[in-house]
Design a protein around this motif. Sequence first.
Motif, mmCIF file in Angstrom:
data_model
loop_
_atom_site.group_PDB
_atom_site.id
_atom_site.type_symbol
_atom_site.label_atom_id
_atom_site.label_comp_id
_atom_site.label_asym_id
_atom_site.label_seq_id
_atom_site.Cartn_x
_atom_site.Cartn_y
_atom_site.Cartn_z
ATOM 1 N N TYR A 1 0.826 -1.210 0.000
ATOM 2 C CA TYR A 1 0.000 0.000 0.000
ATOM 3 C C TYR A 1 0.858 1.257 0.000
ATOM 4 C CZ TYR A 1 -4.644 -2.042 0.529
ATOM 5 O OH TYR A 1 -5.829 -2.701 0.300
ATOM 6 N N PHE A 2 1.923 1.249 0.789
ATOM 7 C CA PHE A 2 2.761 2.446 0.862
ATOM 8 C C PHE A 2 3.385 2.752 -0.496
ATOM 9 C CE2 PHE A 2 6.753 4.662 1.294
ATOM 10 C CZ PHE A 2 6.404 5.732 2.104
ATOM 11 N N VAL A 3 3.975 1.748 -1.123
ATOM 12 C CA VAL A 3 4.651 1.970 -2.400
ATOM 13 C C VAL A 3 3.646 2.415 -3.463
ATOM 14 C CG1 VAL A 3 5.935 0.861 -4.269
ATOM 15 C CG2 VAL A 3 6.546 0.400 -1.885
ATOM 16 N N GLN A 4 2.468 1.776 -3.505
ATOM 17 C CA GLN A 4 1.462 2.153 -4.484
ATOM 18 C C GLN A 4 0.954 3.575 -4.245
ATOM 19 O OE1 GLN A 4 0.624 0.573 -7.254
ATOM 20 N NE2 GLN A 4 2.111 -1.026 -6.729
ATOM 21 N N THR A 5 0.801 3.939 -2.975
ATOM 22 C CA THR A 5 0.348 5.294 -2.668
ATOM 23 C C THR A 5 1.413 6.322 -3.021
ATOM 24 O OG1 THR A 5 -1.031 4.442 -0.868
ATOM 25 C CG2 THR A 5 -0.567 6.792 -0.848
ATOM 26 N N TRP A 6 2.684 5.972 -2.790
ATOM 27 C CA TRP A 6 3.762 6.883 -3.169
ATOM 28 C C TRP A 6 3.764 7.107 -4.688
ATOM 29 C CZ3 TRP A 6 7.320 9.616 -0.227
ATOM 30 C CH2 TRP A 6 8.303 10.277 -0.965
ATOM 31 N N ARG A 7 3.525 6.035 -5.411
ATOM 32 C CA ARG A 7 3.538 6.158 -6.870
ATOM 33 C C ARG A 7 2.302 6.890 -7.397
ATOM 34 N NH1 ARG A 7 5.657 0.085 -8.754
ATOM 35 N NH2 ARG A 7 7.748 0.282 -7.854
ATOM 36 N N ASN A 8 1.205 6.759 -6.686
ATOM 37 C CA ASN A 8 -0.039 7.391 -7.141
ATOM 38 C C ASN A 8 -0.701 8.125 -5.980
ATOM 39 O OD1 ASN A 8 -0.369 6.084 -9.994
ATOM 40 N ND2 ASN A 8 0.081 4.373 -8.612
ATOM 41 N N PRO A 9 -0.107 9.214 -5.512
ATOM 42 C CA PRO A 9 -0.669 9.942 -4.363
ATOM 43 C C PRO A 9 -1.947 10.680 -4.740
ATOM 44 C CG PRO A 9 1.161 11.166 -5.287
ATOM 45 C CD PRO A 9 1.123 9.854 -6.023
ATOM 46 N N PRO A 10 -2.750 11.079 -3.747
ATOM 47 C CA PRO A 10 -3.980 11.827 -4.036
ATOM 48 C C PRO A 10 -3.709 13.126 -4.787
ATOM 49 C CG PRO A 10 -3.970 11.045 -1.767
ATOM 50 C CD PRO A 10 -2.600 10.792 -2.315
ATOM 51 N N SER A 11 -2.554 13.743 -4.541
ATOM 52 C CA SER A 11 -2.182 14.960 -5.262
ATOM 53 C C SER A 11 -0.662 14.983 -5.402
ATOM 54 C CB SER A 11 -2.666 16.211 -4.528
ATOM 55 O OG SER A 11 -2.084 16.294 -3.246
ATOM 56 N N PHE A 12 -0.189 15.611 -6.465
ATOM 57 C CA PHE A 12 1.237 15.669 -6.756
ATOM 58 C C PHE A 12 1.764 17.082 -6.525
ATOM 59 C CE2 PHE A 12 -0.144 11.996 -9.128
ATOM 60 C CZ PHE A 12 0.924 11.125 -9.090
ATOM 61 N N THR A 13 3.068 17.173 -6.263
ATOM 62 C CA THR A 13 3.764 18.461 -6.287
ATOM 63 C C THR A 13 4.812 18.383 -7.391
ATOM 64 O OG1 THR A 13 5.560 17.842 -4.781
ATOM 65 C CG2 THR A 13 3.499 18.607 -3.781
ATOM 66 N N LEU A 14 5.371 19.523 -7.763
ATOM 67 C CA LEU A 14 6.391 19.549 -8.816
ATOM 68 C C LEU A 14 7.647 18.797 -8.399
ATOM 69 C CD1 LEU A 14 6.053 23.256 -10.028
ATOM 70 C CD2 LEU A 14 5.147 21.183 -11.107
ATOM 71 N N MET A 15 7.857 18.626 -7.084
ATOM 72 C CA MET A 15 9.055 17.950 -6.579
ATOM 73 C C MET A 15 8.869 16.436 -6.446
ATOM 74 S SD MET A 15 11.236 20.364 -6.208
ATOM 75 C CE MET A 15 12.491 19.630 -5.171
ATOM 76 N N HIS A 16 7.648 15.958 -6.672
ATOM 77 C CA HIS A 16 7.384 14.534 -6.428
ATOM 78 C C HIS A 16 8.013 13.651 -7.510
ATOM 79 C CE1 HIS A 16 5.320 11.104 -4.709
ATOM 80 N NE2 HIS A 16 4.960 10.737 -5.929
#
Length: 252
Positions: A218-233
């Motif tokens: 879950y952590f890895v999948q959430t990191w790859r597809n977070p609810p919102s992105f920033t330019l630094m992600h």
Amino acid sequence: MIEWSEDKPNVFISYSWDDGAHKEWVKSLADILLDNGVNAILDDYDTEPGDRLPHFMEEAVSKADKVLVICTETYKRKADKREGGVGYEEHIISSELMKGNERKIIPILRNGKGNTSIPICLAGKKYIDLSKANKLNYSDVEDLILHGIYEQKSKPIVGNRPKEVKHYAKRENPEDIYIVGIVEDEVTAPRNDGTPGCALYCVPIRLSKRPSEIWKEYFVQTWRNPPSFTLMHRSRIASIQYDKIILDGTTL
């Protein structure tokens, strides 16, 4: 002026003036509470001619340890429509609920049913049903006094596990895992050789314990597809190694 007790629970009774019989019923409830060490605060007992009732209501609801709401169909109608004194008290009670003081407000069902007598702002709260107690005595309100006001626990203590059970391990709860901090001595130095990503670091972050395989996924999948992105992600740099999050290619 309300006389507050320092060593006894102060309990305000909020009710509507339905009729004379109802007012006497409420007063009998206050009398039983007073007889059992509870400083019951009631308009008939704690106000005098000339007192400002809005001030009395504000002080009573905000300073009391508990507020008993005597729920009838009339009370609900006035509370929901914010009519008269009941409506004013309900406004103050709602403010207490918004502060998170849920157990401070105790609904008492006097007549009708939950959906016809409990105000909207108290919907879903566990109430004490006294709708069949036309002439009150201590046994009717024992649960209210012991558990609602004095907050005595009725649940038995947890005993020993059966001798047939040799071992019990709790299931892992993902919410029990938290970040301890960056493992500073394992942070790598950037290459700085002019190639893509040469200014980035590999940063290990210590967790409070080793997560389960499901937690890792879950952590890895959430990191790859977070609810919102920033330019630094950077979406594909996270992995889990034992009890550490590894961010391979990030800034500090």
